[in-house]
Design a protein around this motif. Structure first.
Motif, PDB file in Angstrom:
ATOM      1  N   LEU A  86      -3.486  10.107   2.432  1.00 40.61           N
ATOM      2  CA  LEU A  86      -3.525   9.677   3.312  1.00 40.61           C
ATOM      3  C   LEU A  86      -3.422   7.766   4.016  1.00 40.61           C
ATOM      4  O   LEU A  86      -3.452   7.436   3.592  1.00 40.61           O
ATOM      5  CB  LEU A  86      -4.891  10.370   4.368  1.00 40.61           C
ATOM      6  N   ASP A  87      -1.739   8.238   3.638  1.00 36.56           N
ATOM      7  CA  ASP A  87      -1.011   6.533   4.351  1.00 36.56           C
ATOM      8  C   ASP A  87      -1.826   6.662   5.630  1.00 36.56           C
ATOM      9  O   ASP A  87      -0.552   6.288   6.847  1.00 36.56           O
ATOM     10  CB  ASP A  87       0.244   6.674   4.181  1.00 36.56           C
ATOM     11  N   GLU A  88      -2.511   6.046   6.306  1.00 31.08           N
ATOM     12  CA  GLU A  88      -3.185   5.702   7.685  1.00 31.08           C
ATOM     13  C   GLU A  88      -2.759   7.058   8.831  1.00 31.08           C
ATOM     14  O   GLU A  88      -2.421   6.897   9.809  1.00 31.08           O
ATOM     15  CB  GLU A  88      -2.093   4.265   7.727  1.00 31.08           C
ATOM     16  N   SER A  89      -3.327   7.972   8.307  1.00 36.98           N
ATOM     17  CA  SER A  89      -3.241   9.265   8.457  1.00 36.98           C
ATOM     18  C   SER A  89      -4.221   9.705  10.348  1.00 36.98           C
ATOM     19  O   SER A  89      -3.995  10.338  10.927  1.00 36.98           O
ATOM     20  CB  SER A  89      -3.631  10.483   7.974  1.00 36.98           C
TER      21      SER A  89
ATOM     22  N   LYS B 183       0.291  -1.045  -0.316  1.00 39.64           N
ATOM     23  CA  LYS B 183       0.017   0.291  -0.049  1.00 39.64           C
ATOM     24  C   LYS B 183       1.194   1.633   0.360  1.00 39.64           C
ATOM     25  O   LYS B 183       0.700   2.279  -0.823  1.00 39.64           O
ATOM     26  CB  LYS B 183      -1.001   0.050   1.310  1.00 39.64           C
ATOM     27  N   SER B 184       1.668   1.031   0.564  1.00 40.95           N
ATOM     28  CA  SER B 184       2.432   2.512   0.846  1.00 40.95           C
ATOM     29  C   SER B 184       3.582   2.327  -0.083  1.00 40.95           C
ATOM     30  O   SER B 184       3.192   3.748  -0.759  1.00 40.95           O
ATOM     31  CB  SER B 184       3.434   2.614   2.529  1.00 40.95           C
ATOM     32  N   THR B 185       4.335   1.951  -0.759  1.00 43.87           N
ATOM     33  CA  THR B 185       4.688   1.568  -1.970  1.00 43.87           C
ATOM     34  C   THR B 185       3.316   2.692  -3.253  1.00 43.87           C
ATOM     35  O   THR B 185       4.460   3.051  -4.021  1.00 43.87           O
ATOM     36  CB  THR B 185       5.315   0.395  -2.513  1.00 43.87           C
TER      37      THR B 185
ATOM     38  N   PHE C  29       2.705  10.682   4.784  1.00 44.55           N
ATOM     39  CA  PHE C  29       3.525   9.838   5.103  1.00 44.55           C
ATOM     40  C   PHE C  29       2.381   8.772   5.679  1.00 44.55           C
ATOM     41  O   PHE C  29       2.092   9.469   6.410  1.00 44.55           O
ATOM     42  CB  PHE C  29       4.631   9.979   5.267  1.00 44.55           C
ATOM     43  N   GLN C  30       3.947   7.651   5.893  1.00 42.33           N
ATOM     44  CA  GLN C  30       2.916   6.614   6.993  1.00 42.33           C
ATOM     45  C   GLN C  30       3.648   7.107   8.525  1.00 42.33           C
ATOM     46  O   GLN C  30       2.883   7.270   9.413  1.00 42.33           O
ATOM     47  CB  GLN C  30       3.137   5.495   6.555  1.00 42.33           C
ATOM     48  N   GLU C  31       4.743   7.710   7.786  1.00 44.02           N
ATOM     49  CA  GLU C  31       5.057   8.095   9.742  1.00 44.02           C
ATOM     50  C   GLU C  31       5.791   9.439   9.602  1.00 44.02           C
ATOM     51  O   GLU C  31       5.700   9.932   9.301  1.00 44.02           O
ATOM     52  CB  GLU C  31       6.615   6.909   9.691  1.00 44.02           C
TER      53      GLU C  31
HETATM   54 MG   LIG Z   1       2.253   1.063   4.855  1.00 43.45          MG
END
Ligand SMILES: [Mg+2]
Ligand SMILES: Nc1ncnc2c1ncn2[C@@H]1O[C@H](COP(=O)(O)OP(=O)(O)OP(=O)(O)O)[C@@H](O)[C@H]1O
Lengths: 267, 285
Positions: B168-171, B46-48, B89-91
């Motif tokens: 939004l990556d797991e925001s 997913k993040s990729t 970003f996720q982080e």
């Molecule tokens: Mg991810």
């Protein structure tokens, strides 16, 4: 930018005579060898010295491709050195390209000087290829150990070097992360001429420093939490001891180097 | 179509012993104003995928288009396109890099040549859009913030660019329940103003509440792309990738087994409320 492409003579794990050789002996031999290269004044001897590279690579069990890779960051300078000599040495005309004339002496000089530069880099890279950064700083601490008597902070400096080496990959990946974050917000690292691109790296530096300081704080805290208290009275897990094999290498190596240097006056 | 991926593949560390294929043959489109949820188990890519959609990572194969143009063929326009497809970003701590919250959020407006007088107003609006009070946060260092506050600042730094697509990556991870609801509402509000949203989430309740399209990823490939109600009918598919149904749907399934409920599969609280009222012969408001 990925970490691998920046590996300049990066450690190659293997079990070889060179890997187990005392790092202090390796450092001394490398210094002697590199000095010897500067005494060579003859292309034939330089080429002969170059033959040491595959020999050392075989002994060290490092693939040739991995050794050659150490030259990649220098490729541009090597080529530039070569062509400057080829075209700007006076002598018998060999060929002309536009206003530039290549000379026979130039060709010789070009080969000689770029070979010399390449060999210096390759020989020094054998130390880092076969020695872990930690062993290397241990060796430096041991070689400069006597200076502790003059109250020089040898242990601290060696520790700083170890930490610095350890954090180079971390900082590279940190830089990469910040670059991504800035790209996500419209910063441009990819287009434009070289000066514009170089300029776009400036805003990268401050965040990189901030994060380096943050990491340093964290590391200091982690080290203190584990009871690190500096050089005084500290014992080592790996103690450097000179073995018979190390002495043989040292004497043999110095003999070969003396031979290389001696040719200068013999021929 | 705003964003269009054609047969995209991505391999980390290609040509090395450690090569890892993260995506293979992924094709999808994002239209204007859509609200897409991207779901899939850990490591499914997913993040990729979202980094590729945002033009931050170049795929190792396939095409990425924005409004029909291949973005990697027009490098000079990449910064502009990255503005139009903004990624959080996720982080969040990886997204922040300036000394103060204000400087961080103002990074884009300042670099994009927005006039100096307009920048504070834009910064204020972006911070308020994510529910942070401008005067009390502007001087803070991003790294002294709580995880939840950091997330909001990271989102503000993207929202300030006024993107057409907001990814939004797991925001909403790391927020308390109220904060999550609050942020979800704000994201929906942005969507109402015609910003397309792509939301990576592990929270199926959140997906059911907000998304109008679900894309399911498993082992680097798309296994489902359709409306949420269809997605949550794919029980085998969901079980195969260890995803749960939304709570509401799970309750509905039990009531259904008892013969108390029939008809559609409710996904949101409002839906199940009206279904239950109907089942009891009451008229939903
Ligand atoms: Mg991810
Ligand atoms: N920098 C990297 N180097 C090598 N492999 C990577 C790297 N980043 C991710 N991967 C691999 O690529 C695959 C997909 O990773 P990705 O981060 O896209 O997953 P994800 O779906 O976002 O997972 P999560 O839900 O945990 O965030 C994983 O198998 C992961 O191990």
């Amino acid at each position: 930018m990925n970490g691998r492409s920046l590996a300049l003579g990066q450690y190659y794990p293997a079990r070889s005579a060179l890997h187990t050789l005392d790092p202090r002996v390796k450092l001394l031999l490398m210094l002697a060898l590199v000095t010897a290269i500067f005494f060579i004044n003859n292309l034939a001897v330089m080429v002969a010295a170059g033959l040491l590279v595959p020999v050392l690579a075989t002994v060290a069990k490092v693939p040739y491709s991995w050794v050659i890779r150490g030259l990649r960051p220098l490729l541009f300078i090597l080529i530039l050195t070569f062509f400057i000599h080829v075209f700007f040495t006076p002598g018998a005309r060999l060929a002309a390209i536009g206003p530039l004339t290549a000379t026979r002496a130039g060709l010789r000089n070009g080969a000689f000087y770029s070979l010399r530069l390449g060999l210096v880099v390759l020989f020094s890279s054998f130390v880092t290829l076969t020695t872990t950064p930690v062993q290397l700083t241990d060796a430096i601490e041991s070689i400069f150990g006597p200076l502790k008597k003059f109250r020089l902070p040898v242990h601290e400096v060696a520790l700083m070097m170890t930490i610095a080496l350890r954090f180079i990959p971390t900082l590279l990946s940190e830089a990469e992360t910040i670059m991504q974050a800035q790209k996500a917000r419209g910063a441009d690292f990819e287009s434009g001429h070289i000066f514009k691109r170089a300029k776009s790296f400036v805003p990268l530096l401050i965040p990189l420093f901030i994060s380096a300081f943050r990491r340093a704080d964290e590391l200091a805290l982690a080290m203190e939490a584990r009871g690190y208290a500096g050089g005084e009275g500290r014992t080592r897990l790996h103690v450097l001891k000179v073995r018979a094999a190390d002495v043989v290498w040292l004497i043999g190596g110095l003999a070969v180097i003396a031979l290389v240097v001696g040719v200068r006056w013999a021929v | 179509m705003l964003v269009e991926l054609g047969a995209v593949g991505y391999t980390y560390l290609p040509r090395s012993e450690a090569a890892a294929q993260a995506l293979a043959d992924v094709s999808l489109t994002v239209g204007s104003g859509e609200f897409i949820a991207l779901i899939g188990p850990t490591g499914s890519g997913k993040s990729t995928l979202v980094q590729i959609m945002a033009g931050l990572v170049k795929p190792t194969s396939g095409r990425v288009k924005f409004e029909g143009n291949d973005i990697w063929l027009e490098k000079a326009r990449l910064p502009e396109r990255r503005r139009l497809v903004g990624l959080v970003f996720q982080e969040p701590e990886k997204q922040l890099f300036e000394m103060t919250v204000e400087d961080d959020v103002a990074f884009w407006p300042r670099n994009a040549g927005v006039s100096a007088e307009a920048v504070p107003e834009m910064t204020r609006a972006a911070l308020e859009a994510v529910g942070l009070d401008y005067p009390s946060y502007r001087e803070r260092s991003p790294f002294t913030l709580s995880g939840g506050e950091m997330r909001r600042v990271a989102i503000a730094g993207i929202v300030v660019m006024n993107p057409r697509v907001l990814i939004l990556d797991e925001s909403t991870v790391g927020l308390d329940a109220r904060g999550r609801m609050d942020l979800a509402g704000r994201i929906r509000a942005l969507n109402q103003k015609d910003t397309a949203i792509v939301m990576v989430s592990h929270d199926m309740d959140e997906v059911a509440e907000s998304a109008d399209r679900v894309i399911m990823l498993a082992q680097g490939g798309i296994v489902f792309d359709g409306p949420p109600r269809e997605a949550f009918k794919q029980t085998d598919l969901l079980a195969g990738i260890d995803l749960e149904l939304p709570q509401v749907a799970r309750i509905a399934a039990r009531l259904r087994r008892q013969g108390l409920l029939g008809g559609r599969l409710p996904l949101t609280l409002a839906e199940i409320e009206s279904d239950i009222l109907t089942a009891f012969g009451k008229v939903p408001e």
